[in-house]
Design a protein around this motif. Structure first.
Motif, PDB file in Angstrom:
ATOM      1  N   ASP A  33      -2.290   0.983  -7.774  1.00  0.00           N
ATOM      2  CA  ASP A  33      -1.251   2.024  -8.130  1.00  0.00           C
ATOM      3  C   ASP A  33      -0.184   0.931  -8.703  1.00  0.00           C
ATOM      4  O   ASP A  33       0.910   0.344  -7.699  1.00  0.00           O
ATOM      5  CB  ASP A  33      -0.556   2.525  -6.811  1.00  0.00           C
ATOM      6  CG  ASP A  33       0.665   3.428  -7.030  1.00  0.00           C
ATOM      7  OD1 ASP A  33       1.035   3.340  -8.201  1.00  0.00           O
ATOM      8  OD2 ASP A  33       1.055   4.221  -6.262  1.00  0.00           O
ATOM      9  N   THR A  34      -0.252   0.488  -9.771  1.00  0.00           N
ATOM     10  CA  THR A  34       0.438  -0.519 -10.486  1.00  0.00           C
ATOM     11  C   THR A  34       1.948  -0.062 -10.806  1.00  0.00           C
ATOM     12  O   THR A  34       2.984  -0.839 -10.474  1.00  0.00           O
ATOM     13  CB  THR A  34      -0.113  -0.888 -11.996  1.00  0.00           C
ATOM     14  OG1 THR A  34      -0.204   0.371 -12.670  1.00  0.00           O
ATOM     15  CG2 THR A  34      -1.446  -1.508 -11.823  1.00  0.00           C
ATOM     16  N   LEU A  35       2.287   1.115 -10.784  1.00  0.00           N
ATOM     17  CA  LEU A  35       3.720   1.700 -10.841  1.00  0.00           C
ATOM     18  C   LEU A  35       4.301   1.369  -9.646  1.00  0.00           C
ATOM     19  O   LEU A  35       5.524   0.694  -9.756  1.00  0.00           O
ATOM     20  CB  LEU A  35       3.761   3.013 -11.361  1.00  0.00           C
ATOM     21  CG  LEU A  35       3.313   3.407 -12.942  1.00  0.00           C
ATOM     22  CD1 LEU A  35       3.317   5.001 -13.003  1.00  0.00           C
ATOM     23  CD2 LEU A  35       4.222   2.615 -13.806  1.00  0.00           C
ATOM     24  N   GLN A  36       3.979   1.761  -8.380  1.00  0.00           N
ATOM     25  CA  GLN A  36       4.578   1.465  -7.199  1.00  0.00           C
ATOM     26  C   GLN A  36       4.674   0.114  -6.941  1.00  0.00           C
ATOM     27  O   GLN A  36       5.507  -0.396  -6.405  1.00  0.00           O
ATOM     28  CB  GLN A  36       3.780   2.218  -6.020  1.00  0.00           C
ATOM     29  CG  GLN A  36       4.383   2.044  -4.703  1.00  0.00           C
ATOM     30  CD  GLN A  36       5.862   2.463  -4.814  1.00  0.00           C
ATOM     31  OE1 GLN A  36       6.001   3.683  -4.941  1.00  0.00           O
ATOM     32  NE2 GLN A  36       6.755   1.857  -4.599  1.00  0.00           N
ATOM     33  N   ILE A  37       3.520  -0.771  -7.194  1.00  0.00           N
ATOM     34  CA  ILE A  37       3.519  -2.220  -6.871  1.00  0.00           C
ATOM     35  C   ILE A  37       4.636  -2.870  -7.719  1.00  0.00           C
ATOM     36  O   ILE A  37       5.305  -3.628  -7.386  1.00  0.00           O
ATOM     37  CB  ILE A  37       1.932  -2.836  -7.263  1.00  0.00           C
ATOM     38  CG1 ILE A  37       1.191  -2.157  -6.156  1.00  0.00           C
ATOM     39  CG2 ILE A  37       2.017  -4.264  -6.955  1.00  0.00           C
ATOM     40  CD1 ILE A  37      -0.281  -2.254  -6.635  1.00  0.00           C
TER      41      ILE A  37
END
Length: 96
Positions: free
Chosen positions: A49-53
């Motif tokens: 989940d690159t956006l949250q990370i």
């Protein structure tokens, strides 16, 4: 479909710094801020989940330990952390 969150919750454990230090020397330890749920962070990493990370990184809620932190922890090998392995990383959170 497997439940990654449940799997990670099962392996969440406490660890002393002397157990974690070898991972830190390989630059694989990620420090998670106290306000975050360690299993939630692990789930985001495991599911990419690159956006949250990126949001957490931008807010300095997850980060590599600083040299000062590493120095302090290396002087207190019995310091305890909550720890979660999400290959190849070891997520740690200082205990209150």
């Amino acid at each position: 479909m497997r439940d990654i969150r449940a799997e990670l919750a099962e392996i969440l454990d406490e660890a002393e710094w002397d157990w974690l230090a070898p991972h830190a020397r390989r630059d694989l330890v990620i420090l998670v801020a106290l306000g975050l749920d360690l299993v939630e962070v692990g789930t985001a990493i495991a599911t990419d989940d690159t956006l949250q990370i990126q949001r957490w990184i931008d807010e300095a809620l997850i980060q590599k330990p600083s040299p000062a932190q590493l120095s302090i922890w290396n002087q207190n090998q019995s310091k305890r952390f909550q720890a979660l392995i999400v290959q190849p990383y070891v997520l740690v959170q200082e205990t209150a």
